[in-house]
Design a protein around this motif. Structure first.
Motif, short mmCIF file in Angstrom:
data_model
loop_
_atom_site.label_atom_id
_atom_site.label_comp_id
_atom_site.label_asym_id
_atom_site.label_seq_id
_atom_site.Cartn_x
_atom_site.Cartn_y
_atom_site.Cartn_z
N LEU A 12 -4.04 -2.11 -6.52
CA LEU A 12 -4.14 -2.76 -5.22
C LEU A 12 -5.26 -3.80 -5.20
O LEU A 12 -5.14 -4.85 -4.58
CB LEU A 12 -4.37 -1.72 -4.12
CG LEU A 12 -3.16 -0.84 -3.81
CD1 LEU A 12 -3.55 0.32 -2.91
CD2 LEU A 12 -2.05 -1.66 -3.17
N LEU A 58 1.30 7.92 -10.71
CA LEU A 58 0.12 7.05 -10.78
C LEU A 58 -1.05 7.88 -10.26
O LEU A 58 -0.90 8.61 -9.29
CB LEU A 58 0.36 5.86 -9.84
CG LEU A 58 -0.17 4.48 -10.20
CD1 LEU A 58 0.34 4.02 -11.54
CD2 LEU A 58 0.20 3.48 -9.11
N ALA A 62 -4.00 3.53 -8.98
CA ALA A 62 -3.46 2.92 -7.77
C ALA A 62 -4.46 1.97 -7.14
O ALA A 62 -4.12 0.85 -6.76
CB ALA A 62 -3.07 4.01 -6.77
N ALA A 63 -5.73 2.41 -7.07
CA ALA A 63 -6.77 1.56 -6.49
C ALA A 63 -6.90 0.28 -7.30
O ALA A 63 -6.99 -0.82 -6.75
CB ALA A 63 -8.10 2.31 -6.44
N PHE A 117 0.83 -1.20 0.00
CA PHE A 117 0.00 0.00 0.00
C PHE A 117 0.87 1.26 0.00
O PHE A 117 0.68 2.17 -0.79
CB PHE A 117 -0.94 -0.01 1.21
CG PHE A 117 -1.95 1.10 1.22
CD1 PHE A 117 -3.22 0.92 0.69
CD2 PHE A 117 -1.63 2.35 1.76
CE1 PHE A 117 -4.15 1.95 0.68
CE2 PHE A 117 -2.56 3.39 1.75
CZ PHE A 117 -3.82 3.18 1.21
N GLU A 118 1.88 1.28 0.87
CA GLU A 118 2.75 2.45 0.98
C GLU A 118 3.52 2.70 -0.32
O GLU A 118 3.72 3.84 -0.73
CB GLU A 118 3.74 2.29 2.14
CG GLU A 118 3.09 2.21 3.51
CD GLU A 118 2.27 3.45 3.88
OE1 GLU A 118 2.71 4.56 3.53
OE2 GLU A 118 1.19 3.30 4.48
N VAL A 177 1.53 7.67 -6.08
CA VAL A 177 0.44 8.63 -6.20
C VAL A 177 0.93 10.01 -5.78
O VAL A 177 0.66 11.02 -6.45
CB VAL A 177 -0.77 8.21 -5.36
CG1 VAL A 177 -1.85 9.28 -5.38
CG2 VAL A 177 -1.34 6.89 -5.87
N VAL A 195 2.58 1.89 -3.37
CA VAL A 195 1.68 2.44 -4.38
C VAL A 195 1.33 3.89 -4.04
O VAL A 195 1.29 4.76 -4.91
CB VAL A 195 0.42 1.56 -4.51
CG1 VAL A 195 -0.63 2.25 -5.36
CG2 VAL A 195 0.79 0.21 -5.10
N LEU A 196 1.10 4.15 -2.74
CA LEU A 196 0.79 5.51 -2.29
C LEU A 196 1.90 6.48 -2.69
O LEU A 196 1.64 7.60 -3.14
CB LEU A 196 0.59 5.52 -0.77
CG LEU A 196 0.35 6.89 -0.11
CD1 LEU A 196 -0.94 7.52 -0.62
CD2 LEU A 196 0.30 6.75 1.41
N GLU A 197 3.14 6.02 -2.56
CA GLU A 197 4.28 6.86 -2.90
C GLU A 197 4.20 7.32 -4.36
O GLU A 197 4.46 8.48 -4.67
CB GLU A 197 5.57 6.07 -2.66
CG GLU A 197 6.81 6.92 -2.50
CD GLU A 197 6.64 8.01 -1.46
OE1 GLU A 197 6.14 7.71 -0.37
OE2 GLU A 197 6.97 9.19 -1.75
#
Lengths: 337, 337
Positions: free
Chosen positions: A331, A322, A327-328, A310-311, A317, A313-315
């Motif tokens: 995941l 992304l 991103a959603a 999660f972190e 964003v 992918v968040l990065e």
């Protein structure tokens, strides 16, 4: 359902009227602990008897004093067909202090007046950050009080946010409290809780502007109330329509509470006669079931994610390489593999 | 990402400064329509520049007038290093009227003052019943304004519910507005928005009780503010701490706005210096991503259910032959088969 000795004893003790056991159960429910949820499931067949009354309004309307006063009147009342006096539970929801647990002070102030009466049980909830969400947890606590034999349960909420509206939806009767000088008509529209009111109260009626406030509320009711029917997305044309009364009270002096009590009992009667009681019951259960399912879906999703994914992918964003939608998707695909 | 001609043209027009296209895009986002979400995804790399300012407070504090006044001042300001005047977007969130769309009246009142200025764009949101939830939709609208080149985005919210706190969390700077005589300290604790404030404003400072209100707020800040750091679950010890100023304004006369503007610009500087800007950015994205995932999980679940299954199980819950927990389990098992 896995049954542990501990939670079965808790259920027995709650049903036997043990207040400490009840307090413990409510804490377990608030923290969404398995033991509490299992006990609640066991208690579930015992629920469905209490009259749930939502009391909502902006800060500064004297809502807590009103609730206090109302509890005393309910304790003294003997409605038709009931011999003993009513047992009253209070759930005070404080969607405030997300971080510092604002319920503690309120608890102490409130309890001073009512403690010592075994027919009253007061629970303040430091609600923010509750794992299962405010509406869901409040519902669980109210259900436990219901099963424990409380006849009337007052659910006090502050403000007019979405959480409050959701909570009001689960009550049989919703009392909206205002006070003189809290703002003009536009503000009242903004507060937006008129639509959910079954009874309107102008509290602090010793202040100037009370009559104006009552007239304004009356005018707004007449202007364009879409009808509580819309709550369920369909019109109810069973029985006579409920006409929302606009009452006034002075909570600090206990004035106006005969009318308020009368309004509440009449609304209960109305719900029974019109079939509204069952409809609201269904709405409550629908909301509870929806909340539970959401919760479980998220849990399952989180379990499926590898550590740090999660972190990571968040990065991307945050760096704008992304979009949140991509991103959603990424995941969620993870979960399916 | 499936790209339709329509949404690509919309993106082009929004980036070219077409106000009608922007209005149309915001409506599409509010209604969570695919076209709007695709356009938003395309615009996403252009976001991240605007200073998001949350303005929140109870009804009756004169918040809307304050926002109006603040917009004018921001338009007139020329902060260091910026030549042109700031373009200002306003997102007015009205968690009110779930059923009758309470934003319409507010819109008209608000627009009267600001219309005609091409550097200002005001959007009122009739938020309840928005498919994607309040916080998520507001986030999307703010992002679109950001991409469209607005330098400052004011997000005005009413009350102190959970939705408001969630929205405030996504702002870089949160201004909490109060007014004299809105209630004592206990009420202020209940309002519970002190913890999220970067700047506190006592508006309507021509009313009696202003100094008392300011002193009370100051005392509460000193008493036990846990620090904004707790928002992210960990302490920030980078750079100097931000000291929350308590200011006063008279919005109707435009008084006190030099200080307020100064406070806002200083807070922006503080965030840049301390690294807080990036942290709040990450928090916003985390919340947005979480909301998106929740939404998709629920969608997927609903798609998996046979027609009528939910109602059938709900009926058993209402009849008390199944507890909500058992019902949720039954419905979730359905999804897995």
């Amino acid at each position: 359902v896995r049954k542990t000795k501990v939670h079965m004893r808790l259920v027995e003790n709650v049903l036997a009227g043990d207040r400490l056991a009840l307090a413990r159960l409510l804490s377990l429910i608030e923290n969404q602990e398995a033991e509490g949820l299992e006990a609640l499931a066991d208690l579930y067949p015992r629920t469905g008897n209490a009259h749930m009354i939502g009391i909502t309004g902006a800060p500064g309307t004297g809502k807590s004093t009103l609730v206090n006063q109302l509890v005393r009147r309910l304790r003294a009342a003997t409605p038709d067909g009931e011999e003993a006096s009513l047992k009253v539970g209070v759930v005070a929801v404080d969607p405030s202090s997300p971080f510092s647990g604002g319920a503690i002070l309120g608890d102490r102030i409130r309890m001073r007046d009512l403690c010592g009466d075994p027919g009253v049980f007061v629970r303040s909830m430091a609600s923010r950050g509750a794992p299962g969400g405010l509406a869901s947890t409040t519902g669980g606590v109210a259900q436990a009080l219901d099963a424990a034999g409380f006849d009337v349960i007052l659910i006090e909420t502050v403000g007019a946010g979405q959480a409050e509206v959701d909570i009001a939806r689960t009550a049989h009767t919703t009392v909206v409290v205002t006070a003189p000088g809290m703002g003009d008509e536009v503000q009242a529209i903004k507060a937006g809780i008129l639509e959910i009111a079954d009874i309107l109260v102008v509290n602090k009626a010793d202040l100037p502007g009370t009559e104006n406030a009552m007239r304004a509320l009356q005018a707004m009711l007449e202007m364009g109330r879409p009808g509580k029917a819309d709550l369920d997305g369909e019109k109810r044309d069973v029985g006579p329509a409920w006409c929302v009364p606009v009452l006034c009270t002075i909570s600090t002096e206990g004035k106006g509470f005969d009318m308020l009590l009368d309004g509440i009992l009449q609304h209960r009667q109305y719900l029974h006669d019109s079939g509204g009681w069952g409809e609201r019951e269904r709405e409550r259960q629908r909301a509870a079931l929806n909340a539970l399912i959401r919760e479980r879906l998220v849990e399952r999703f989180l379990d499926s994610q590898p550590d740090g994914k999660f972190e990571e992918v968040l990065e991307k964003v945050v760096e704008r390489t992304l979009s949140p939608w991509q991103a959603a998707r990424e995941l969620l695909q993870q979960e399916n593999t």
